[in-house]
Scaffold this motif. Structure first.
Motif, PDB file in Angstrom:
ATOM      1  N   VAL A 144     -51.124  52.071 -21.781  1.00 26.32           N
ATOM      2  CA  VAL A 144     -52.096  50.970 -21.775  1.00 26.32           C
ATOM      3  C   VAL A 144     -52.412  50.582 -20.329  1.00 26.32           C
ATOM      4  O   VAL A 144     -53.574  50.328 -19.971  1.00 26.32           O
ATOM      5  CB  VAL A 144     -51.564  49.743 -22.562  1.00 26.32           C
ATOM      6  N   ALA A 145     -51.361  50.585 -19.495  1.00 24.40           N
ATOM      7  CA  ALA A 145     -51.565  50.253 -18.070  1.00 24.40           C
ATOM      8  C   ALA A 145     -52.530  51.241 -17.435  1.00 24.40           C
ATOM      9  O   ALA A 145     -53.401  50.848 -16.648  1.00 24.40           O
ATOM     10  CB  ALA A 145     -50.227  50.266 -17.339  1.00 24.40           C
ATOM     11  N   ARG A 146     -52.396  52.504 -17.773  1.00 28.34           N
ATOM     12  CA  ARG A 146     -53.319  53.504 -17.213  1.00 28.34           C
ATOM     13  C   ARG A 146     -54.751  53.180 -17.623  1.00 28.34           C
ATOM     14  O   ARG A 146     -55.668  53.222 -16.796  1.00 28.34           O
ATOM     15  CB  ARG A 146     -52.941  54.904 -17.722  1.00 28.34           C
ATOM     16  N   GLN A 147     -54.903  52.827 -18.884  1.00 30.18           N
ATOM     17  CA  GLN A 147     -56.265  52.505 -19.359  1.00 30.18           C
ATOM     18  C   GLN A 147     -56.827  51.293 -18.615  1.00 30.18           C
ATOM     19  O   GLN A 147     -58.010  51.236 -18.299  1.00 30.18           O
ATOM     20  CB  GLN A 147     -56.238  52.228 -20.861  1.00 30.18           C
ATOM     21  N   MET A 148     -55.955  50.326 -18.369  1.00 29.74           N
ATOM     22  CA  MET A 148     -56.416  49.114 -17.669  1.00 29.74           C
ATOM     23  C   MET A 148     -56.792  49.426 -16.225  1.00 29.74           C
ATOM     24  O   MET A 148     -57.779  48.881 -15.703  1.00 29.74           O
ATOM     25  CB  MET A 148     -55.332  48.049 -17.709  1.00 29.74           C
ATOM     26  N   LEU A 149     -56.001  50.270 -15.580  1.00 29.06           N
ATOM     27  CA  LEU A 149     -56.338  50.644 -14.206  1.00 29.06           C
ATOM     28  C   LEU A 149     -57.648  51.433 -14.194  1.00 29.06           C
ATOM     29  O   LEU A 149     -58.502  51.236 -13.329  1.00 29.06           O
ATOM     30  CB  LEU A 149     -55.199  51.466 -13.586  1.00 29.06           C
ATOM     31  N   GLU A 150     -57.792  52.318 -15.160  1.00 30.68           N
ATOM     32  CA  GLU A 150     -59.046  53.086 -15.242  1.00 30.68           C
ATOM     33  C   GLU A 150     -60.248  52.166 -15.468  1.00 30.68           C
ATOM     34  O   GLU A 150     -61.342  52.422 -14.982  1.00 30.68           O
ATOM     35  CB  GLU A 150     -58.961  54.125 -16.359  1.00 30.68           C
ATOM     36  N   ALA A 151     -59.983  51.081 -16.201  1.00 27.43           N
ATOM     37  CA  ALA A 151     -61.078  50.140 -16.480  1.00 27.43           C
ATOM     38  C   ALA A 151     -61.343  49.214 -15.295  1.00 27.43           C
ATOM     39  O   ALA A 151     -62.321  48.482 -15.293  1.00 27.43           O
ATOM     40  CB  ALA A 151     -60.740  49.302 -17.717  1.00 27.43           C
ATOM     41  N   GLY A 152     -60.437  49.237 -14.310  1.00 25.30           N
ATOM     42  CA  GLY A 152     -60.699  48.473 -13.094  1.00 25.30           C
ATOM     43  C   GLY A 152     -59.927  47.180 -12.958  1.00 25.30           C
ATOM     44  O   GLY A 152     -60.247  46.370 -12.084  1.00 25.30           O
ATOM     45  N   VAL A 153     -58.912  46.950 -13.782  1.00 28.09           N
ATOM     46  CA  VAL A 153     -58.112  45.732 -13.615  1.00 28.09           C
ATOM     47  C   VAL A 153     -57.440  45.769 -12.242  1.00 28.09           C
ATOM     48  O   VAL A 153     -56.903  46.789 -11.830  1.00 28.09           O
ATOM     49  CB  VAL A 153     -57.048  45.605 -14.739  1.00 28.09           C
ATOM     50  N   ARG A 154     -57.483  44.669 -11.544  1.00 28.13           N
ATOM     51  CA  ARG A 154     -57.002  44.633 -10.155  1.00 28.13           C
ATOM     52  C   ARG A 154     -55.482  44.853 -10.076  1.00 28.13           C
ATOM     53  O   ARG A 154     -55.004  45.634  -9.263  1.00 28.13           O
ATOM     54  CB  ARG A 154     -57.347  43.277  -9.539  1.00 28.13           C
ATOM     55  N   PHE A 155     -54.738  44.106 -10.883  1.00 31.36           N
ATOM     56  CA  PHE A 155     -53.286  44.125 -10.762  1.00 31.36           C
ATOM     57  C   PHE A 155     -52.693  44.245 -12.162  1.00 31.36           C
ATOM     58  O   PHE A 155     -52.911  43.376 -13.008  1.00 31.36           O
ATOM     59  CB  PHE A 155     -52.802  42.831 -10.089  1.00 31.36           C
ATOM     60  N   VAL A 156     -51.951  45.307 -12.390  1.00 30.82           N
ATOM     61  CA  VAL A 156     -51.340  45.519 -13.704  1.00 30.82           C
ATOM     62  C   VAL A 156     -49.828  45.548 -13.528  1.00 30.82           C
ATOM     63  O   VAL A 156     -49.295  46.384 -12.797  1.00 30.82           O
ATOM     64  CB  VAL A 156     -51.801  46.849 -14.340  1.00 30.82           C
ATOM     65  N   LYS A 157     -49.192  44.612 -14.184  1.00 23.65           N
ATOM     66  CA  LYS A 157     -47.716  44.613 -14.162  1.00 23.65           C
ATOM     67  C   LYS A 157     -47.209  45.141 -15.502  1.00 23.65           C
ATOM     68  O   LYS A 157     -47.692  44.718 -16.557  1.00 23.65           O
ATOM     69  CB  LYS A 157     -47.192  43.193 -13.918  1.00 23.65           C
ATOM     70  N   VAL A 158     -46.240  46.046 -15.444  1.00 20.78           N
ATOM     71  CA  VAL A 158     -45.602  46.556 -16.669  1.00 20.78           C
ATOM     72  C   VAL A 158     -44.128  46.201 -16.579  1.00 20.78           C
ATOM     73  O   VAL A 158     -43.468  46.539 -15.590  1.00 20.78           O
ATOM     74  CB  VAL A 158     -45.760  48.083 -16.796  1.00 20.78           C
TER      75      VAL A 158
END
Lengths: 418, 337
Positions: free
Chosen positions: A261-275
């Motif tokens: 899911v984090a990968r998808q969020m980064l691909e979508a352009g989310v600035r900061f993703v914490k897992v």
């Protein structure tokens, strides 16, 4: 934007990259696309305290080294614990700091101190790194929430993560990697009705704002904005349509699926993703726990590194992996390792940091940092500078009071910076 | 007969011990633990006198078994080494008997064969005299424990127990000990520690714990009783509180009673004695902290329990008065029955 396409169609996706062929890497188009791409952060938090001795800084066959072997990595002379064979093959992408020496050996205070950078006490709570990045770099062009948190368990908006920056910069937590309940517009409500309702809400918000503090009002409005953006991008939570092979490659465990899911969020352009992964506080049955937990981390973390590199996102994404501390060299009577802030490791990759490098050294027993020790403040300076933010000049604004973004007396880990 | 053991002496060790056994004639005690050596002591009925350690292992020495009729010791380590030793001489050795952590060794009753199991998921059978590999079986995931009679019974991390005929290379029976397994977040918690046949192999015991939570496990020591003819679970004995954790070692005294040691949260743990026909222990000793091994002397009149020093845990750098960061140790408690 064409209403028939989604923001996802405008991102530089892994699929597009792979479809375009590797030749694209060399093209000016690719270079330009990468330049324009917002800088992003993937922040992997192994809650409870990952053992440095079974992972990044093995001491095989020594007094406190534990039962496991070490294995060579893709960088000659650098070894990892045997439970991380996949990451060992990706050491050339990583920068491991083995000389972290922090101050707090308790979870209750240590988690906060590490995530807020443990600055000098100014009498106000400092923001988590994610909130700081959200404030300093903004949400980026995706318009998605700037600071999201994928974690097991419950989700929700965590205003307290923003500290004195104000609730607007808090984290939006997606429990079990799922979107908030009732994210999508109810099918009985038409788009027109929804717009009308929002206009009414905005009008009421303006009345509300007159009687409230500005930053509270902003936070309130930003939550609605976030919800609106997320409604348009509910697809970023959905991994079910991804190839089975991808889902297997990350691992069917929660860390694997959350990393996907984090990968998808980064691909979508989310600035900061914490897992976040919980359960690393192994005070008992430590070595058996490591045989099952570390390989799952190895699988998920190496999969996302591979994919970020393949899509080109690793060039613009700073990747950080850490805990609140490491674990004791000594083994207790429950066959566990306890909390150890004295000499532990963090791993980084991607934008702004050197690759294929180990910074710092612990002694043969793993009980002392032999080289220059680094506190978390130095790591914060390093991360901000890796993102292009001058951590000694840029300041936060605490209601008119300028405050340093990282510990004033510390310096970045220069050896780690690209 | 209900035994009343009394501790008669305590001896120091330099490191922590995870398993210990007496030789066939009772003259020697050997132990493995958190170091790459096998420690040995001479036993004269009153005292344990240190003998030179056997070196050349890697990581941790993890498993040992004495030949039932000869002064031969089989020992292994966490990097996969298996070695046959007599006095201080190595008779044969395999550097990679398993890929990594070799968890347990069992000798056949006649001493002609030994069996090993490991984290690599294999059970292997070796000629005890020459070290030649006689058979191997891919048993599943990480194989935690095994016992050997005419056949081999082994159990993996998930509590899947199986009896395997070595000569026919065929499964004879399976047993469901999955209550000894739990998945908590990322962690697979394997509760099995010991397998033991009693009643002339009519009953199989699987001992360890019923896991409740990962990270810092808190769970109650548990022994499962299986009927070997049918594979059915006939009885479950739990003993102690959820601080006491695991049954780490379990042996049967010649009188028939079961002797077990437990360890859980640092400072907890005990020795307890149980009549296999009963559900409650008839003797318990809580004076020792975190007991990991119980070695029964062949005379049935003595046994040794290894525990862990008090204050074995603590966050951060706890130093001695001399400013040294020290390892924990395992006191050896000599009991007389």
């Amino acid at each position: 934007m064409n209403p028939l396409c989604t923001p996802r169609d405008h991102t530089f996706s892994r699929r597009a990259f792979l479809g375009g062929g590797l030749g694209l890497l060399a093209s000016p188009l690719f270079a330009e696309a990468m330049k324009q791409r917002d800088k992003q952060v993937l922040f992997v938090w192994l809650d409870g305290g990952m053992s440095q001795l079974e992972t990044w800084d093995p001491k095989p066959n020594t007094e406190f080294g534990g039962p496991f072997r070490s294995i060579p990595t893709s960088v000659p002379g650098i070894h990892f614990g045997e439970l991380m064979p996949k990451l060992a093959k990706q050491m050339h992408k990583l920068c491991v700091v083995r000389s972290m020496c922090t101050k707090d050996n308790a979870h209750s205070s240590g988690v906060d101190r590490i995530q807020r950078g443990d600055p000098k006490n100014r009498g106000v709570p400092y923001p988590h790194f994610g909130a700081g990045v959200a404030k300093l770099l903004g949400p980026g062009t995706s318009g998605l929430p700037p600071y999201v948190w994928i974690k097991p368990g419950s989700g929700g908006f965590r205003a307290e993560d923003a500290g004195f920056l104000g609730p607007k910069y808090g984290s939006l937590a997606f429990g079990d990697g799922k979107p908030p309940d009732n994210l999508l517009r109810h099918p009985d409500i038409s788009a027109e009705q929804d717009t009308a309702r929002n206009e009414l809400r905005q009008m009421l918000d303006q009345r509300f704002a007159k009687q409230r503090e500005k930053r509270v009002v902003e936070a309130n409005a930003s939550v609605f904005d976030m919800a609106e953006k997320l409604m348009a991008r509910a697809d970023i939570f959905d991994t079910s349509k991804l190839p089975e092979r991808d889902r297997d490659r990350y691992g069917r465990h929660d860390l694997g699926q959350h990393m996907l899911v984090a990968r998808q969020m980064l691909e979508a352009g989310v600035r900061f993703v914490k897992v976040t992964s919980y359960g690393w506080d192994t005070h008992g049955d430590h070595f058996n726990s490591q045989t099952t937990m570390v390989p799952k981390f190895d699988q998920a973390f190496s999969a996302i590194l591979e994919d970020l590199e393949a899509s080109g996102l690793l060039k613009t994404t700073l990747v950080i992996c850490l805990s609140e501390f490491g674990r004791t060299p000594r083994i207790n009577g429950h066959v566990g390792r306890d909390h150890w802030p004295e000499a532990w490791s963090i791993a980084m990759a991607g934008h702004g940091v050197k690759h294929g490098m180990v910074v710092g050294e612990t002694d043969e027993r793993g009980t002392e940092v032999k080289s220059q020790p680094f506190d978390i403040g130095a790591a914060f300076h390093t991360w901000y500078q890796a993102l292009g933010i001058d951590s000694h000049k840029v300041e936060f604004d605490n209601a008119g009071q300028p405050l340093p973004i990282a510990h004033d007396d510390m310096l970045p880990i220069k050896e780690a910076l690209a | 007969m209900k035994l009343e053991p009394k501790q008669i002496a305590e001896f120091k060790s330099e490191r922590q011990i995870s398993a210990a056994r007496f030789s066939h004639d009772g003259s020697m005690l050997a132990a493995v633990g958190y170091e790459p050596v096998v420690r040995r002591w001479q036993f004269d009925g009153q005292a344990l006198t240190p003998l030179p350690s056997i070196e050349g292992f890697h990581g941790y020495s993890t498993a040992l078994a004495f030949h039932p009729k000869q002064p031969r010791l089989f020992a292994a380590d966490s990097w996969g080494q298996l070695r046959c030793i007599e006095d201080e001489k190595t008779l044969w050795q395999h550097e990679a008997a398993h890929d990594g952590w070799l968890r347990q060794i069992a000798a056949s009753p006649d001493g002609s064969r030994i069996a090993t199991c490991g984290k690599d998921g294999f059970v292997r059978v070796w000629d005890a005299a020459t070290g030649k590999k006689l058979a191997e079986h891919q048993a599943g995931e990480d194989v935690y424990a095994l016992t050997m009679t005419d056949s081999i019974t082994f159990g993996d991390m998930r509590g899947r127990l199986e009896t395997w005929d070595v000569d026919l290379k065929k499964k004879q029976r399976s047993f469901d000990a999955s209550v000894l397994y739990k998945l908590d977040r990322l962690q697979d918690l394997g509760g099995l520690r010991v397998l033991l046949h009693i009643d002339g192999s009519k009953t199989l015991l699987a001992a360890g714990t019923t896991p409740q939570n990962g990270a810092t496990p808190q769970s109650i020591p548990t022994i499962l009783f299986f009927d070997t003819a049918t594979g059915k679970l006939t009885k479950t004995v739990t003993h102690g509180t959820n601080k006491e954790g695991y049954v780490h070692d379990l042996v049967q005294h010649p009188s028939g009673c079961l002797m077990a040691v437990t360890a859980g949260t640092p400072g907890s743990g005990q020795l307890f004695l149980l009549d296999p026909a009963e559900k409650e222990a008839f003797h318990e000793n809580k004076k020792m902290a975190n007991c990991h091994a119980l070695a029964l002397h062949p005379d049935g009149k003595h046994f040794v329990v290894t525990s862990t020093n008090r204050d074995s845990n603590g966050n951060g750098k706890s130093l001695t008065k001399d400013g040294v960061y020290k390892t924990n140790t395992s006191p050896l408690h000599l009991f007389e029955v």
